[in-house]
Write a protein that holds these residues in place. Structure first.
Motif, PDB file in Angstrom:
ATOM      1  N   TYR A  43       0.834  -1.204   0.000  1.00 46.56           N
ATOM      2  CA  TYR A  43       0.000   0.000   0.000  1.00 46.56           C
ATOM      3  C   TYR A  43       0.871   1.258   0.000  1.00 46.56           C
ATOM      4  O   TYR A  43       0.645   2.197  -0.771  1.00 46.56           O
ATOM      5  CB  TYR A  43      -0.919  -0.015   1.217  1.00 46.56           C
ATOM      6  N   VAL A  46       2.562   2.142  -3.276  1.00 45.46           N
ATOM      7  CA  VAL A  46       1.686   2.837  -4.223  1.00 45.46           C
ATOM      8  C   VAL A  46       1.463   4.280  -3.781  1.00 45.46           C
ATOM      9  O   VAL A  46       1.497   5.211  -4.591  1.00 45.46           O
ATOM     10  CB  VAL A  46       0.336   2.108  -4.372  1.00 45.46           C
ATOM     11  N   LYS A  47       1.257   4.501  -2.478  1.00 43.34           N
ATOM     12  CA  LYS A  47       1.049   5.859  -1.978  1.00 43.34           C
ATOM     13  C   LYS A  47       2.244   6.753  -2.270  1.00 43.34           C
ATOM     14  O   LYS A  47       2.100   7.963  -2.468  1.00 43.34           O
ATOM     15  CB  LYS A  47       0.795   5.825  -0.462  1.00 43.34           C
ATOM     16  N   MET A  49       4.177   6.539  -4.886  1.00 46.16           N
ATOM     17  CA  MET A  49       4.493   6.424  -6.315  1.00 46.16           C
ATOM     18  C   MET A  49       4.758   7.815  -6.907  1.00 46.16           C
ATOM     19  O   MET A  49       4.047   8.773  -6.607  1.00 46.16           O
ATOM     20  CB  MET A  49       3.309   5.761  -7.038  1.00 46.16           C
ATOM     21  N   LEU A  55       7.245   3.198  -8.394  1.00 41.27           N
ATOM     22  CA  LEU A  55       6.731   2.898  -7.065  1.00 41.27           C
ATOM     23  C   LEU A  55       7.755   3.186  -5.963  1.00 41.27           C
ATOM     24  O   LEU A  55       8.967   3.091  -6.187  1.00 41.27           O
ATOM     25  CB  LEU A  55       6.314   1.427  -6.988  1.00 41.27           C
ATOM     26  N   CYS A  74       2.628  -5.445  -5.377  1.00 35.94           N
ATOM     27  CA  CYS A  74       1.356  -4.743  -5.620  1.00 35.94           C
ATOM     28  C   CYS A  74       0.363  -5.655  -6.333  1.00 35.94           C
ATOM     29  O   CYS A  74      -0.823  -5.697  -5.961  1.00 35.94           O
ATOM     30  CB  CYS A  74       1.608  -3.479  -6.439  1.00 35.94           C
ATOM     31  N   PHE A  86      -4.220  -1.378  -5.683  1.00 34.80           N
ATOM     32  CA  PHE A  86      -2.962  -2.092  -5.897  1.00 34.80           C
ATOM     33  C   PHE A  86      -2.729  -2.377  -7.383  1.00 34.80           C
ATOM     34  O   PHE A  86      -1.610  -2.272  -7.876  1.00 34.80           O
ATOM     35  CB  PHE A  86      -2.947  -3.390  -5.097  1.00 34.80           C
ATOM     36  N   HIS A  88      -3.796  -0.585  -9.829  1.00 36.55           N
ATOM     37  CA  HIS A  88      -3.412   0.701 -10.425  1.00 36.55           C
ATOM     38  C   HIS A  88      -1.914   0.940 -10.270  1.00 36.55           C
ATOM     39  O   HIS A  88      -1.239   1.362 -11.215  1.00 36.55           O
ATOM     40  CB  HIS A  88      -4.210   1.834  -9.773  1.00 36.55           C
ATOM     41  N   GLY A  89      -1.385   0.665  -9.084  1.00 38.41           N
ATOM     42  CA  GLY A  89       0.040   0.849  -8.859  1.00 38.41           C
ATOM     43  C   GLY A  89       0.889  -0.024  -9.764  1.00 38.41           C
ATOM     44  O   GLY A  89       1.867   0.433 -10.366  1.00 38.41           O
ATOM     45  N   CYS A  92       0.665   1.235 -13.420  1.00 37.89           N
ATOM     46  CA  CYS A  92       1.463   2.447 -13.642  1.00 37.89           C
ATOM     47  C   CYS A  92       2.946   2.116 -13.735  1.00 37.89           C
ATOM     48  O   CYS A  92       3.673   2.680 -14.566  1.00 37.89           O
ATOM     49  CB  CYS A  92       1.208   3.449 -12.524  1.00 37.89           C
TER      50      CYS A  92
END
Length: 327
Positions: A43, A46-47, A49, A55, A74, A86, A88-89, A92
């Motif tokens: 988590y 991703v936050k 990123m 990441l 993720c 997750f 989405h991370g 990306c």
């Protein structure tokens, strides 16, 4: 009372982490079955990123391949929780690798976007990258691309004479930045090959699975040629003046138990791997720090590191799984 491994975990979680360290620590906890710990770490990756999709970008601004290592945890978190956050991370991170990451002329993803050594270009491949990028690509269903990347590392870094990888090569300058058989680097490669092989085995693409297996076994044998009596290695495998390192021993032990669990290796290596874990266990101090390992931040001298902690957890995770099934 906490077990030794629990103490190592607690200490690992207290350590500052760069992108690759966030991943390898989370991966170790994933393999150890600590969902309560690795999912929050995914988590946070991703936050934190970056805008370009990389990441866990805390203190890793030059890094290209290191952030990709967080992509696999993720996608595993998405599989576990079904939370699209997750996914989405991971998506990306994959988009960055495929469309923005600097590459060599023949398409191999560079390790950084700068050179840390004067007189060299940013177009460098580090053996560490075999763990950082190909396993994530394979986990995202891109097994053939993962194998292409591995072939690039082999082309530029592999030493056929002793079946080991050198550390760093500048593809643009056509010369080595660090022409040494770094033990931890070869440990990274060993674990990366094993991960890609496992992903390839789950597909109908037989070529990469067979080729990864051959590379894995060849590299493992190359490393074992330099194993010391107590199961550890020297930091530079073929340099008798180099300090003794426990991180690479834990990486090799984790790989041996995992490969034996998968039926890739015979059982006879497991006793030696277990002995290495015992040796390294004896170097853990009262705080849970592994000593006598290749140390951060420069990884060219003895010290401590988050990846040493993680490698010990991985080795114990797979030893536990192996003996639980075989007893």
């Amino acid at each position: 009372m906490c077990s030794v491994t629990d103490r190592v975990i607690n200490t690992m979680l207290s350590m500052q982490r760069y992108p690759w360290e966030q991943r390898v620590c989370a991966q170790a906890l994933y393999e150890y079955g600590r969902d309560d710990l690795w999912i929050p770490m995914a988590y946070d990756a991703v936050k934190r990123m970056g805008q370009d999709g990389r990441l866990a970008m805390i203190g890793g601004e030059p890094a290209v391949s290191d952030p990709a290592s967080c992509g696999e945890i993720c996608i595993r978190a998405y599989e576990k929780t079904k939370d699209p956050f997750f996914k989405h991370g991971a998506d990306c991170m994959l988009d960055y690798l495929l469309n923005a990451a600097p590459r060599t002329e023949d398409g191999i993803i560079c390790h950084n976007n700068v050179s840390f050594e004067e007189g060299f270009s940013p177009y460098q491949l580090w053996v560490d990258g075999i763990y950082m990028v190909p396993p994530f690509l394979a986990a995202m269903g891109m097994v053939e691309e993962a194998w292409i990347q591995i072939l690039g590392y082999r082309k530029y870094l592999y030493d056929d004479e002793c079946n080991l990888f050198y550390h760093i090569y500048d593809v643009e300058q056509k010369r080595f930045v660090r022409k040494k058989h770094w033990a931890t680097g070869n440990g990274w490669a060993l674990l990366g090959l094993l991960r890609v092989m496992e992903e390839a085995d789950c597909t109908s693409i037989s070529g990469p699975a067979k080729q990864c297996r051959e590379c894995f076994l060849e590299l493992l044998n190359g490393m074992l040629n330099y194993r010391l009596e107590d199961g550890r290695f020297r930091d530079i495998l073929d340099d008798e003046t180099s300090f003794i390192d426990g991180t690479s021993a834990m990486m090799v032990s984790a790989a041996i138990f995992r490969a034996a669990f998968d039926g890739i290796l015979s059982d006879d290596l497991c006793d030696k791997a277990s002995r290495a874990i015992g040796t390294v266990s004896g170097t853990i101090d009262e705080y849970g720090l592994l000593r006598q390992v290749c140390g951060c931040p420069d990884f060219q001298s003895e010290g401590t590191s988050a990846e040493a902690q993680a490698a010990y957890i991985m080795a114990n995770a797979w030893r536990n799984k192996y003996y639980k099934r075989n007893t």
